[in-house]
Design a protein around this motif. Structure first.
Motif, PDB file in Angstrom:
ATOM      1  N   UNK A 214     -22.070  21.855  21.938  1.00  0.00           N
ATOM      2  CA  UNK A 214     -22.062  20.443  22.306  1.00  0.00           C
ATOM      3  C   UNK A 214     -21.431  19.614  21.194  1.00  0.00           C
ATOM      4  N   UNK A 215     -21.807  19.917  19.935  1.00  0.00           N
ATOM      5  CA  UNK A 215     -21.276  19.147  18.806  1.00  0.00           C
ATOM      6  C   UNK A 215     -19.770  19.336  18.675  1.00  0.00           C
TER       7      UNK A 215
ATOM      8  N   UNK B 138     -18.121  17.361  21.350  1.00  0.00           N
ATOM      9  CA  UNK B 138     -18.157  15.929  21.031  1.00  0.00           C
ATOM     10  C   UNK B 138     -17.125  15.605  19.959  1.00  0.00           C
ATOM     11  N   UNK B 139     -16.995  16.497  18.971  1.00  0.00           N
ATOM     12  CA  UNK B 139     -16.021  16.275  17.900  1.00  0.00           C
ATOM     13  C   UNK B 139     -14.600  16.241  18.470  1.00  0.00           C
TER      14      UNK B 139
ATOM     15  N   UNK C 249     -13.837  15.179  21.401  1.00  0.00           N
ATOM     16  CA  UNK C 249     -13.711  13.844  22.017  1.00  0.00           C
ATOM     17  C   UNK C 249     -13.255  12.844  20.963  1.00  0.00           C
ATOM     18  N   UNK C 250     -13.862  12.938  19.784  1.00  0.00           N
ATOM     19  CA  UNK C 250     -13.501  12.045  18.677  1.00  0.00           C
ATOM     20  C   UNK C 250     -12.016  12.205  18.334  1.00  0.00           C
TER      21      UNK C 250
ATOM     22  N   UNK D 128      -9.896  10.601  20.793  1.00  0.00           N
ATOM     23  CA  UNK D 128      -9.863   9.152  20.569  1.00  0.00           C
ATOM     24  C   UNK D 128      -8.834   8.776  19.519  1.00  0.00           C
TER      25      UNK D 128
ATOM     26  N   UNK E 198     -15.862  11.323  11.966  1.00  0.00           N
ATOM     27  CA  UNK E 198     -16.109  12.441  12.878  1.00  0.00           C
ATOM     28  C   UNK E 198     -17.579  12.820  12.900  1.00  0.00           C
ATOM     29  N   UNK E 199     -18.176  12.840  11.714  1.00  0.00           N
ATOM     30  CA  UNK E 199     -19.617  13.139  11.637  1.00  0.00           C
ATOM     31  C   UNK E 199     -20.423  12.070  12.382  1.00  0.00           C
TER      32      UNK E 199
ATOM     33  N   UNK F 158     -19.438  10.222  14.798  1.00  0.00           N
ATOM     34  CA  UNK F 158     -19.216  10.365  16.242  1.00  0.00           C
ATOM     35  C   UNK F 158     -20.117  11.455  16.815  1.00  0.00           C
ATOM     36  N   UNK F 159     -20.139  12.586  16.109  1.00  0.00           N
ATOM     37  CA  UNK F 159     -20.976  13.691  16.589  1.00  0.00           C
ATOM     38  C   UNK F 159     -22.444  13.278  16.587  1.00  0.00           C
TER      39      UNK F 159
ATOM     40  N   UNK G 169     -23.181  11.196  19.476  1.00  0.00           N
ATOM     41  CA  UNK G 169     -23.266  12.004  20.693  1.00  0.00           C
ATOM     42  C   UNK G 169     -24.616  12.708  20.771  1.00  0.00           C
ATOM     43  N   UNK G 170     -25.068  13.224  19.611  1.00  0.00           N
ATOM     44  CA  UNK G 170     -26.359  13.915  19.598  1.00  0.00           C
ATOM     45  C   UNK G 170     -27.496  12.950  19.949  1.00  0.00           C
TER      46      UNK G 170
ATOM     47  N   UNK H 257     -27.432  12.195  23.569  1.00  0.00           N
ATOM     48  CA  UNK H 257     -27.982  13.326  24.324  1.00  0.00           C
ATOM     49  C   UNK H 257     -29.502  13.352  24.234  1.00  0.00           C
TER      50      UNK H 257
ATOM     51  N   UNK I 185     -26.640  17.210  28.648  1.00  0.00           N
ATOM     52  CA  UNK I 185     -25.319  17.257  28.007  1.00  0.00           C
ATOM     53  C   UNK I 185     -24.213  17.380  29.035  1.00  0.00           C
TER      54      UNK I 185
ATOM     55  N   UNK J 162     -23.426  11.505  30.820  1.00  0.00           N
ATOM     56  CA  UNK J 162     -23.051  11.893  29.463  1.00  0.00           C
ATOM     57  C   UNK J 162     -21.532  12.015  29.350  1.00  0.00           C
TER      58      UNK J 162
ATOM     59  N   UNK K  18     -19.086   9.811  26.866  1.00  0.00           N
ATOM     60  CA  UNK K  18     -18.143  10.383  25.897  1.00  0.00           C
ATOM     61  C   UNK K  18     -16.732   9.859  26.130  1.00  0.00           C
TER      62      UNK K  18
ATOM     63  N   UNK L 149     -15.017   7.793  23.160  1.00  0.00           N
ATOM     64  CA  UNK L 149     -13.929   8.403  22.378  1.00  0.00           C
ATOM     65  C   UNK L 149     -12.796   7.403  22.171  1.00  0.00           C
TER      66      UNK L 149
ATOM     67  N   UNK M   8     -14.424   4.057  20.064  1.00  0.00           N
ATOM     68  CA  UNK M   8     -14.800   4.366  18.686  1.00  0.00           C
ATOM     69  C   UNK M   8     -13.556   4.483  17.802  1.00  0.00           C
TER      70      UNK M   8
END
Lengths: 363, 104
Positions: A8-9, A12-13, A15-16, A19, B37-38, B40-41, B44-45, B48, B64, B69, B73, B77, B80
């Motif tokens: 999942x992480x 998500x990364x 997705x970043x 972006x 990036x951190x 953003x993750x 997301x967490x 969730x 998820x 969800x 995202x 994305x 952000x």
């Protein structure tokens, strides 16, 4: 095995990173184009000299270079993720290689060309030829999103439909530069009675191609080989197709591959190449494409776009040559040579027919 | 060149134009983006978790993968990254008013 086994992480990364690419494709691109227009030059080198003062172009360039490195090597980057699972992935490929081994022909003695080994294509350290992790990383990366954010899978149907139209009766087909075999399977689906062989110079992606074909129940052949020197007999093939191949090869290698394609094709056989070739937007378009080639370690995207492919194909023994932007669908403005509103990597479809050998002396 | 990550070269500053004249700016940009990036993750967490609080792994996985969800995202994305780039593209939002300090 799941197609993109990301957590999942990691998803998500990505997705970043998409972006970031959105900023690159839209705002930073438009600012760069404005800077290039202010340069008032038809020479890409002069445009480059003047545009580098622009903050938008600096951001555009940085994102073009480094968003790819984040995609691959960031904390949750795709290559990093796969490398952490390298042993598990290698085992998966070794096991699947034992199933229907007659469909997978590897050649450990094949020497990889230097342009494959030394370029770190797409900024992928070591490229896709090294091991199973590299093959899975490339598959996941290329099926997720392209630089211009279009879905790179969509053109497979277009690719197969073009092949079907070009050589409807084909029984022997080569799909050069097949990597993990998506294009090969697309051809196999529209030529159910044909012998379709995916050819690639790198073993790990071929093993992955074999696994995917087994999973999908499409019995395609895969063979490790070099498009510059094919193992096929003269005049034994009805269609030679390639998907994203020639922009990864230097001009001399492209020329050798065209000559080799003509050698193995029957008289009147079909040739098609789906790749980045036509670049709309005049000098600014060429400047952007050259920058992309440099920054994303795709140097031959620049040299391929600079080749006169019609002349090269004629010299290699082809006729009925057609080329057009095939994907994404170009607007009338882009067809007229203008730049698109978003940074877009247009794909060109080149088709040709093998000129009968007897007729070649008359041209 | 052509080697694994362990032997990757130093910053190729001339390719990312931002670092051409000031490689440290490119390095700093890299750190900022890595941090982003951190973040953003983490966002997301949290999103969730918010959707799945107090439930088991199966419900977490379902959250998820659920449509809400995915939509979050997709929206995040773009928003952000644009908010992140704004201080670079539009570094000031107000005019320089200091000339008024010279008013007699």
């Amino acid at each position: 095995m799941k197609e993109a086994p990301l957590s999942f992480e990691a998803s998500a990364f990505q997705c970043f990173v998409r972006g970031l690419r959105g900023v690159w494709r839209d705002e930073a691109y438009r600012g760069s184009v404005e800077a290039a227009r202010r340069a008032g030059s038809d020479e890409p080198a002069e445009i480059e000299r003047k545009a580098r003062e622009s903050a938008a172009y600096q951001l555009y360039s940085w994102l073009e270079r480094h968003s790819q490195q984040f995609k691959y090597y960031g904390r949750y980057g795709i290559v990093r993720w796969m490398e952490e699972r390298k042993d598990e992935l290698a085992k998966v490929l070794e096991e699947s290689s034992k199933r229907h081994p007659e469909l997978l022909q590897l050649n450990p003695a094949l020497e990889l060309p230097e342009y494959v080994r030394a370029v770190d294509t797409h900024q992928h350290g070591g490229g896709i030829w090294g091991d199973a992790a590299d093959a899975f990383a490339y598959e996941t990366s290329s099926s997720a999103y392209s630089f211009s954010l279009f879905n790179p899978r969509t053109p497979m149907e277009l690719y197969a439909a073009t092949a079907r139209k070009l050589a409807p009766q084909a029984k022997a087909i080569l799909d050069l530069g097949c990597t993990s075999g998506g294009s090969t399977r697309a051809l196999a689906r529209v030529f159910p009675g044909a012998r379709v062989i995916g050819v690639d110079v790198c073993a790990p992606p071929l093993k992955l191609a074999h696994l995917r074909s087994l999973e999908q129940g499409v019995l395609t052949h895969f063979r490790q080989g070099n498009a510059e020197k094919l193992a096929d007999a003269d005049a034994s093939v009805d269609l030679v197709a390639s998907h994203w191949l020639y922009h990864e090869m230097p001009p001399a290698a492209v020329r050798r591959s065209l000559i080799e394609a003509r050698r193995v094709l029957k008289n009147g056989g079909g040739f098609m190449a789906y790749d980045m070739y036509l670049v709309p937007g005049g000098a600014i378009g060429r400047w952007l494409q050259a920058g992309y080639a440099a920054r994303n370690n795709e140097p031959f995207a620049h040299t391929y776009a600079g080749m006169d492919m019609e002349k090269e194909l004629r010299a290699a023994g082809f006729t009925d040559i057609e080329m057009k932007i095939a994907h994404p669908e170009p607007s009338p403005e882009v067809q007229a040579g203008e730049l698109p509103p978003h940074r877009t990597h247009y794909m060109t479809m080149i088709t040709a027919k093998a000129l009968p050998i007897a007729a070649r002396g008359a041209t | 060149m052509g080697e694994k990550a362990a032997s990757r070269p130093d910053l190729v500053a001339e390719l990312g134009k931002l670092g051409e004249r000031d490689p440290e700016a490119a390095r700093l940009m890299g750190m900022v983006i890595a941090l982003a990036g951190e973040v953003f993750v983490l966002k997301a967490q949290v999103e969730r978790l918010t959707r799945a609080v107090g439930v088991d792994a199966e419900r977490l996985a379902a959250a998820a993968a659920n449509e809400g969800m995915t939509k979050w995202l997709e929206a995040e994305e773009a928003a952000f990254a644009r908010s992140l780039a704004a201080p670079y593209l539009e570094p000031d939002v107000s005019v320089n008013a200091t000339r008024w300090m010279r008013e007699k």
